[in-house]
Design an enzyme around this catalytic site. Structure first.
Site, PDB file in Angstrom:
ATOM      1  N   GLU A 103       0.822  -1.214   0.000  1.00 53.22           N
ATOM      2  CA  GLU A 103       0.000   0.000   0.000  1.00 53.22           C
ATOM      3  C   GLU A 103       0.858   1.267   0.000  1.00 53.22           C
ATOM      4  O   GLU A 103       1.968   1.265   0.521  1.00 53.22           O
ATOM      5  CB  GLU A 103      -0.870   0.014   1.273  1.00 53.22           C
ATOM      6  CG  GLU A 103      -1.836  -1.143   1.306  1.00 53.22           C
ATOM      7  CD  GLU A 103      -2.671  -1.186   2.575  1.00 53.22           C
ATOM      8  OE1 GLU A 103      -3.510  -2.081   2.669  1.00 53.22           O
ATOM      9  OE2 GLU A 103      -2.490  -0.340   3.458  1.00 53.22           O
ATOM     10  N   CYS A 116       3.300   8.568   1.043  1.00 50.09           N
ATOM     11  CA  CYS A 116       3.945   7.622   1.961  1.00 50.09           C
ATOM     12  C   CYS A 116       4.053   6.277   1.239  1.00 50.09           C
ATOM     13  O   CYS A 116       3.036   5.702   0.844  1.00 50.09           O
ATOM     14  CB  CYS A 116       3.068   7.524   3.209  1.00 50.09           C
ATOM     15  SG  CYS A 116       3.611   6.290   4.383  1.00 50.09           S
ATOM     16  N   CYS A 123       6.758  -6.852   7.215  1.00 44.32           N
ATOM     17  CA  CYS A 123       7.950  -6.355   7.921  1.00 44.32           C
ATOM     18  C   CYS A 123       8.372  -7.404   8.944  1.00 44.32           C
ATOM     19  O   CYS A 123       7.528  -8.028   9.576  1.00 44.32           O
ATOM     20  CB  CYS A 123       7.643  -5.028   8.630  1.00 44.32           C
ATOM     21  SG  CYS A 123       9.081  -4.341   9.485  1.00 44.32           S
ATOM     22  N   CYS A 127       7.340  -4.967  15.751  1.00 41.40           N
ATOM     23  CA  CYS A 127       6.983  -3.992  16.790  1.00 41.40           C
ATOM     24  C   CYS A 127       5.563  -4.293  17.282  1.00 41.40           C
ATOM     25  O   CYS A 127       4.658  -4.548  16.475  1.00 41.40           O
ATOM     26  CB  CYS A 127       7.066  -2.565  16.252  1.00 41.40           C
ATOM     27  SG  CYS A 127       8.698  -2.181  15.601  1.00 41.40           S
ATOM     28  N   CYS A 130       2.277  -2.407  15.867  1.00 40.42           N
ATOM     29  CA  CYS A 130       2.155  -2.129  14.423  1.00 40.42           C
ATOM     30  C   CYS A 130       1.543  -3.309  13.676  1.00 40.42           C
ATOM     31  O   CYS A 130       2.038  -4.440  13.765  1.00 40.42           O
ATOM     32  CB  CYS A 130       3.550  -1.810  13.881  1.00 40.42           C
ATOM     33  SG  CYS A 130       3.621  -1.660  12.091  1.00 40.42           S
ATOM     34  N   GLY A 172       6.968  -1.875   5.919  1.00 37.32           N
ATOM     35  CA  GLY A 172       8.340  -2.353   5.854  1.00 37.32           C
ATOM     36  C   GLY A 172       9.361  -1.465   6.524  1.00 37.32           C
ATOM     37  O   GLY A 172       9.097  -0.305   6.862  1.00 37.32           O
ATOM     38  N   GLU A 173      10.541  -2.037   6.719  1.00 29.02           N
ATOM     39  CA  GLU A 173      11.674  -1.310   7.311  1.00 29.02           C
ATOM     40  C   GLU A 173      12.662  -1.008   6.179  1.00 29.02           C
ATOM     41  O   GLU A 173      13.359  -1.909   5.690  1.00 29.02           O
ATOM     42  CB  GLU A 173      12.309  -2.191   8.400  1.00 29.02           C
ATOM     43  CG  GLU A 173      13.653  -1.714   8.894  1.00 29.02           C
ATOM     44  CD  GLU A 173      13.729  -0.226   9.246  1.00 29.02           C
ATOM     45  OE1 GLU A 173      12.838   0.275   9.941  1.00 29.02           O
ATOM     46  OE2 GLU A 173      14.700   0.429   8.807  1.00 29.02           O
ATOM     47  N   SER A 226      12.083   5.980  14.573  1.00 27.68           N
ATOM     48  CA  SER A 226      10.950   5.626  15.425  1.00 27.68           C
ATOM     49  C   SER A 226      11.509   5.273  16.797  1.00 27.68           C
ATOM     50  O   SER A 226      12.041   4.188  16.990  1.00 27.68           O
ATOM     51  CB  SER A 226      10.202   4.425  14.842  1.00 27.68           C
ATOM     52  OG  SER A 226       9.645   4.776  13.610  1.00 27.68           O
ATOM     53  N   LEU A 227      11.408   6.221  17.714  1.00 26.30           N
ATOM     54  CA  LEU A 227      12.055   6.052  19.018  1.00 26.30           C
ATOM     55  C   LEU A 227      11.090   5.365  19.998  1.00 26.30           C
ATOM     56  O   LEU A 227      11.365   4.290  20.505  1.00 26.30           O
ATOM     57  CB  LEU A 227      12.486   7.432  19.525  1.00 26.30           C
ATOM     58  CG  LEU A 227      13.432   7.452  20.701  1.00 26.30           C
ATOM     59  CD1 LEU A 227      14.727   6.745  20.377  1.00 26.30           C
ATOM     60  CD2 LEU A 227      13.719   8.892  21.121  1.00 26.30           C
ATOM     61  N   ASN A 228      10.002   6.013  20.288  1.00 24.07           N
ATOM     62  CA  ASN A 228       8.871   5.426  21.024  1.00 24.07           C
ATOM     63  C   ASN A 228       9.118   5.115  22.492  1.00 24.07           C
ATOM     64  O   ASN A 228       8.174   4.745  23.207  1.00 24.07           O
ATOM     65  CB  ASN A 228       8.351   4.155  20.328  1.00 24.07           C
ATOM     66  CG  ASN A 228       7.890   4.451  18.921  1.00 24.07           C
ATOM     67  OD1 ASN A 228       7.444   5.567  18.652  1.00 24.07           O
ATOM     68  ND2 ASN A 228       8.023   3.510  18.015  1.00 24.07           N
ATOM     69  N   ASN A 302      -2.446   4.661  17.210  1.00 24.37           N
ATOM     70  CA  ASN A 302      -3.654   4.176  16.522  1.00 24.37           C
ATOM     71  C   ASN A 302      -3.880   2.763  17.026  1.00 24.37           C
ATOM     72  O   ASN A 302      -3.103   1.864  16.720  1.00 24.37           O
ATOM     73  CB  ASN A 302      -3.427   4.129  15.010  1.00 24.37           C
ATOM     74  CG  ASN A 302      -3.213   5.521  14.457  1.00 24.37           C
ATOM     75  OD1 ASN A 302      -3.949   6.441  14.770  1.00 24.37           O
ATOM     76  ND2 ASN A 302      -2.174   5.682  13.642  1.00 24.37           N
ATOM     77  N   CYS A 345      -0.731   5.573  10.285  1.00 24.90           N
ATOM     78  CA  CYS A 345       0.532   4.908  10.634  1.00 24.90           C
ATOM     79  C   CYS A 345       0.270   3.581  11.326  1.00 24.90           C
ATOM     80  O   CYS A 345      -0.515   3.502  12.262  1.00 24.90           O
ATOM     81  CB  CYS A 345       1.333   5.755  11.626  1.00 24.90           C
ATOM     82  SG  CYS A 345       1.721   7.375  11.051  1.00 24.90           S
TER      83      CYS A 345
END
Ligand code: SAH
Ligand code: SF4
Length: 355
Positions: A103, A116, A123, A127, A130, A172-173, A226-228, A302, A345
């Site tokens: 997508e 995007c 992936c 995580c 996700c 994906g990464e 992406s720290l989080n 989300n 996201c």
């Protein structure tokens, strides 16, 4: 319903031209008995004029158009479906030649569009927040499949020049598919490619430390991380990659990342209720990023149906931002767009309703 694709076995012997750089396209031309400048013309038709088939290459003799048709792949992706959100966000579902689904999401901003794009089908990074990660990795995308997302969506716009920003924040990464991603980025920013400004392209990573260092040497585009979480325990719980590359190594790689004048690294921080939104988290985050040219994007989680994690209440989110700003950080709350069509996201899975 599953999708079966019947694809021409002869296609496997064809060259996927959009995955070639300028020199390789010239070589392809000469290996087919053409002058090198024909290679440059073909590249111009594909990446600048966005030709959909060799028939559109009107300044070339019919015999060359036929040669391209017979020996090259020009459309490596097909659009299966598009969905439009009530906020104007558009989600494109593409099918790859081997049937995998990916997508891209087109996000309208005030005077331009941001696209995007995906770098992998699925992936491998797992995580916990996700949905793409829940699928596991199906496969890497080729450089041409990465480029083609931009080309197809740009071609669908009434004013193609309004597509100005590209973010690698889809499925994906990107740094786990390093070579293909770098090749695609090279053609996106090349003058004789799609000529996007490198300032308008952002690659987001979960934190593959060796590849962040390599990228700093190889290309100048914006880096988002992406720290989080601001401590290893919380980050490893949310993002398994942190066990391999803990925060000290990640931050060291970010501090060493070459930044052109006035550019900053973006740190994405998904806010999750009672997981990483506590007062101590704000202080740890401020300490971790102190003295860095850092911009912090706060993204309320989300939620996904099979998870008990939720976003914090709004007053908590505002408090988080407030304290960061008091510590002199640029901190922006980013509300994901396109939630009603699962385009936000972490919601990209390649599964569309009624497919
Ligand atoms: N793999 C890369 C790029 C794709 S993910 C990366 O992780 O950076 C793109 C962004 O979506 C990341 O910043 C990620 O943290 C965010 N994201 C993933 N799941 C999310 C969710 N459930 N809610 C909000 N943001 C999410
Ligand atoms: Fe992969 Fe990024 Fe999702 Fe993590 S957040 S699973 S790295 S796509």
């Amino acid at each position: 319903m599953s999708i079966q694709v019947c694809y021409d076995i002869f296609d496997r012997m064809k060259t996927d031209l959009k995955g070639l750089n300028a020199r390789e396209t010239e070589e392809w031309a000469t290996s087919h008995g053409l002058e090198p400048y024909r290679g440059r013309q073909i590249r111009h038709w594909l990446l600048t004029r966005l030709a959909n088939s060799s028939d559109e290459m009107t300044n070339m003799p019919k015999a060359i158009r036929a040669l391209v048709r017979e020996n090259a792949i020009i459309n490596p992706l097909r659009v299966v479906k598009t969905l439009v959100s009530e906020d104007g966000t558009r989600k494109y579902l593409f099918i790859l030649q081997d049937g995998h689904l990916i997508e891209s999401v087109l996000i309208p901003e005030r005077d331009h569009f941001t696209l995007c794009i995906s770098s992998q089908a699925g992936c491998a990074m797992g995580c916990s927040f996700c949905l793409t990660g829940k699928q596991g990795l199906k496969r890497d995308l080729s450089a041409s499949e990465i480029m083609e997302q931009v080309i197809v969506v740009k071609r669908s716009l009434e004013e193609p020049e309004r597509m100005r920003n590209i973010v690698l924040m889809g499925m994906g990464e990107p740094l786990a598919n390093y070579d293909a991603v770098m090749k695609a980025l090279g053609s996106l920013i090349a003058d004789d490619g799609m000529n996007f400004s490198h300032r308008k392209i952002t690659l987001s990573t979960c934190g593959l430390v060796p590849e962040i260092k390599r990228m700093g040497r190889d290309i100048t585009v914006n880096l988002a991380v992406s720290l989080n979480a601001a401590d290893d325990e919380t980050r490893s719980f949310l993002m398994p990659i942190n066990r391999k590359y803990p925060l000290n190594s990640l931050i060291e790689a970010c501090r060493g990342f070459p930044l052109p004048n006035r550019r900053m690294i973006t740190f994405e921080y998904i806010l999750i209720n009672k997981v990483n939104d506590r007062n101590q988290d704000i202080l740890k985050l401020s300490r971790l990023l102190s003295d860095m040219r850092a911009k912090i994007n706060l993204i309320p989680l989300n939620p996904s149906p099979d998870s008990d994690m939720s976003p914090p209440p709004m007053n908590r989110i505002l408090h988080f931002q407030d304290v960061l700003v008091k510590h002199h950080f640029t901190a922006i709350i980013r509300k994901s767009k396109g939630q009603d069509i699962l385009a936000a996201c972490g919601q990209l899975t390649g599964a569309f309703p009624d497919l």
